[in-house]
Design a protein around this motif. Structure first.
Motif, PDB file in Angstrom:
ATOM      1  N   ILE A  82       0.875  -1.168   0.000  1.00 19.71           N
ATOM      2  CA  ILE A  82       0.000   0.000   0.000  1.00 19.71           C
ATOM      3  C   ILE A  82       0.913   1.218   0.000  1.00 19.71           C
ATOM      4  O   ILE A  82       1.527   1.548   1.016  1.00 19.71           O
ATOM      5  N   ILE A  83       1.022   1.857  -1.141  1.00 19.22           N
ATOM      6  CA  ILE A  83       1.942   2.979  -1.298  1.00 19.22           C
ATOM      7  C   ILE A  83       1.331   4.257  -0.738  1.00 19.22           C
ATOM      8  O   ILE A  83       2.007   5.030  -0.062  1.00 19.22           O
ATOM      9  N   ASP A  84       0.059   4.498  -1.019  1.00 14.08           N
ATOM     10  CA  ASP A  84      -0.644   5.675  -0.521  1.00 14.08           C
ATOM     11  C   ASP A  84      -1.875   5.234   0.259  1.00 14.08           C
ATOM     12  O   ASP A  84      -2.658   4.422  -0.229  1.00 14.08           O
ATOM     13  N   VAL A  85      -2.058   5.786   1.444  1.00 14.81           N
ATOM     14  CA  VAL A  85      -3.256   5.523   2.230  1.00 14.81           C
ATOM     15  C   VAL A  85      -4.320   6.515   1.787  1.00 14.81           C
ATOM     16  O   VAL A  85      -4.035   7.692   1.595  1.00 14.81           O
ATOM     17  N   PHE A  86      -5.528   6.030   1.589  1.00 20.30           N
ATOM     18  CA  PHE A  86      -6.635   6.886   1.167  1.00 20.30           C
ATOM     19  C   PHE A  86      -7.905   6.403   1.843  1.00 20.30           C
ATOM     20  O   PHE A  86      -7.927   5.345   2.463  1.00 20.30           O
ATOM     21  N   GLU A  87      -8.952   7.170   1.726  1.00 23.14           N
ATOM     22  CA  GLU A  87     -10.230   6.827   2.337  1.00 23.14           C
ATOM     23  C   GLU A  87     -11.098   6.098   1.321  1.00 23.14           C
ATOM     24  O   GLU A  87     -11.516   6.671   0.322  1.00 23.14           O
ATOM     25  N   GLY A  88     -11.340   4.824   1.569  1.00 24.49           N
ATOM     26  CA  GLY A  88     -12.188   4.040   0.684  1.00 24.49           C
ATOM     27  C   GLY A  88     -13.652   4.301   0.963  1.00 24.49           C
ATOM     28  O   GLY A  88     -14.018   5.123   1.805  1.00 24.49           O
ATOM     29  N   SER A  89     -14.498   3.578   0.245  1.00 22.66           N
ATOM     30  CA  SER A  89     -15.943   3.705   0.431  1.00 22.66           C
ATOM     31  C   SER A  89     -16.571   2.330   0.260  1.00 22.66           C
ATOM     32  O   SER A  89     -15.933   1.400  -0.241  1.00 22.66           O
ATOM     33  N   THR A  90     -17.817   2.219   0.644  1.00 25.60           N
ATOM     34  CA  THR A  90     -18.534   0.959   0.497  1.00 25.60           C
ATOM     35  C   THR A  90     -18.598   0.538  -0.962  1.00 25.60           C
ATOM     36  O   THR A  90     -18.380  -0.629  -1.295  1.00 25.60           O
ATOM     37  N   GLU A  91     -18.851   1.500  -1.834  1.00 20.68           N
ATOM     38  CA  GLU A  91     -18.924   1.207  -3.269  1.00 20.68           C
ATOM     39  C   GLU A  91     -17.575   0.725  -3.797  1.00 20.68           C
ATOM     40  O   GLU A  91     -17.490  -0.267  -4.532  1.00 20.68           O
ATOM     41  N   MET A  92     -16.504   1.435  -3.441  1.00 18.54           N
ATOM     42  CA  MET A  92     -15.165   1.053  -3.881  1.00 18.54           C
ATOM     43  C   MET A  92     -14.797  -0.330  -3.326  1.00 18.54           C
ATOM     44  O   MET A  92     -14.222  -1.153  -4.033  1.00 18.54           O
ATOM     45  N   ASP A  93     -15.148  -0.584  -2.081  1.00 15.53           N
ATOM     46  CA  ASP A  93     -14.858  -1.867  -1.448  1.00 15.53           C
ATOM     47  C   ASP A  93     -15.531  -3.003  -2.208  1.00 15.53           C
ATOM     48  O   ASP A  93     -14.894  -4.013  -2.525  1.00 15.53           O
ATOM     49  N   GLY A  94     -16.800  -2.843  -2.525  1.00 14.74           N
ATOM     50  CA  GLY A  94     -17.526  -3.881  -3.256  1.00 14.74           C
ATOM     51  C   GLY A  94     -16.930  -4.131  -4.630  1.00 14.74           C
ATOM     52  O   GLY A  94     -16.738  -5.286  -5.037  1.00 14.74           O
ATOM     53  N   LEU A  95     -16.622  -3.063  -5.337  1.00 11.48           N
ATOM     54  CA  LEU A  95     -16.060  -3.180  -6.678  1.00 11.48           C
ATOM     55  C   LEU A  95     -14.693  -3.875  -6.641  1.00 11.48           C
ATOM     56  O   LEU A  95     -14.431  -4.812  -7.397  1.00 11.48           O
ATOM     57  N   MET A  96     -13.820  -3.420  -5.754  1.00  4.75           N
ATOM     58  CA  MET A  96     -12.474  -3.997  -5.675  1.00  4.75           C
ATOM     59  C   MET A  96     -12.523  -5.449  -5.204  1.00  4.75           C
ATOM     60  O   MET A  96     -11.786  -6.297  -5.696  1.00  4.75           O
ATOM     61  N   TYR A  97     -13.402  -5.731  -4.264  1.00  2.00           N
ATOM     62  CA  TYR A  97     -13.540  -7.099  -3.764  1.00  2.00           C
ATOM     63  C   TYR A  97     -14.007  -8.042  -4.881  1.00  2.00           C
ATOM     64  O   TYR A  97     -13.407  -9.087  -5.106  1.00  2.00           O
ATOM     65  N   ARG A  98     -15.068  -7.658  -5.584  1.00  4.67           N
ATOM     66  CA  ARG A  98     -15.613  -8.536  -6.637  1.00  4.67           C
ATOM     67  C   ARG A  98     -14.605  -8.772  -7.747  1.00  4.67           C
ATOM     68  O   ARG A  98     -14.381  -9.912  -8.176  1.00  4.67           O
ATOM     69  N   TRP A  99     -13.965  -7.689  -8.227  1.00  4.11           N
ATOM     70  CA  TRP A  99     -13.010  -7.835  -9.326  1.00  4.11           C
ATOM     71  C   TRP A  99     -11.831  -8.709  -8.913  1.00  4.11           C
ATOM     72  O   TRP A  99     -11.440  -9.634  -9.622  1.00  4.11           O
ATOM     73  N   THR A 100     -11.261  -8.415  -7.749  1.00  4.88           N
ATOM     74  CA  THR A 100     -10.082  -9.154  -7.291  1.00  4.88           C
ATOM     75  C   THR A 100     -10.439 -10.602  -6.966  1.00  4.88           C
ATOM     76  O   THR A 100      -9.682 -11.520  -7.284  1.00  4.88           O
ATOM     77  N   ASN A 101     -11.579 -10.823  -6.364  1.00  6.84           N
ATOM     78  CA  ASN A 101     -12.025 -12.185  -6.056  1.00  6.84           C
ATOM     79  C   ASN A 101     -12.192 -13.001  -7.335  1.00  6.84           C
ATOM     80  O   ASN A 101     -11.740 -14.154  -7.414  1.00  6.84           O
ATOM     81  N   ASP A 102     -12.813 -12.416  -8.351  1.00  5.36           N
ATOM     82  CA  ASP A 102     -12.960 -13.108  -9.643  1.00  5.36           C
ATOM     83  C   ASP A 102     -11.601 -13.397 -10.268  1.00  5.36           C
ATOM     84  O   ASP A 102     -11.362 -14.479 -10.802  1.00  5.36           O
ATOM     85  N   PHE A 103     -10.683 -12.429 -10.180  1.00  6.26           N
ATOM     86  CA  PHE A 103      -9.341 -12.605 -10.723  1.00  6.26           C
ATOM     87  C   PHE A 103      -8.608 -13.724  -9.987  1.00  6.26           C
ATOM     88  O   PHE A 103      -7.959 -14.576 -10.608  1.00  6.26           O
TER      89      PHE A 103
END
Length: 142
Positions: A82-103
């Protein structure tokens, strides 16, 4: 990939991981490889700092998936930065989780587990104030 870890299972796996690290340090100390011990300790520090950064992103599903990824599959080892810390969101969490899980599922299905397959994930902020997820893959033959 979608296992729901109980507290006991999580603690058991974490204890197992730490015991492995301590045994590697102990073995290198017995072989008087002090420089290697220092290197292992430095690796543990970097790994722990990345875990802390990942845990502070407000991406609980994605974070849990990355933190437990090496407990769930046998076809590849996942490391992350994690190079930069940022504030995520519920929407971003769902999107990143689904894409990465499928990958991860695609990789798990298609990689030969008899090779050392390493997946490196890096997260950083781009100039446009958007965030980027970089993924690279390497295979090492022994």
């Amino acid at each position: 990939m979608d296992k729901n870890w109980t507290t006991i299972e999580t603690l058991r796996q974490t204890r197992h991981d730490w015991l492995n690290k301590i045994q590697i340090i102990k073995g290198n100390l017995e072989l008087n490889r002090i420089d290697r011990v220092k290197g292992i300790i430095d690796e543990i520090i970097v790994e722990t700092q990345n875990e802390a950064r990942l845990s502070s992103l407000n991406l609980p599903k994605f974070t849990e998936m990355l933190l437990t990824s090496n407990w769930n599959n046998g076809s590849f080892y996942c490391e992350y930065e994690i190079i930069d810390v940022f504030e995520g969101s519920t929407e971003m969490d769902g999107l990143m989780y689904r894409w990465t899980n499928d990958f991860f599922k695609i990789l798990d299905k298609n990689l030969d587990p008899f090779f050392e397959n390493i997946l490196a994930v890096s997260m950083c902020k781009k100039r446009s104030e958007r965030y980027a997820l970089y993924i690279s893959y390497a295979r090492q033959v022994h």
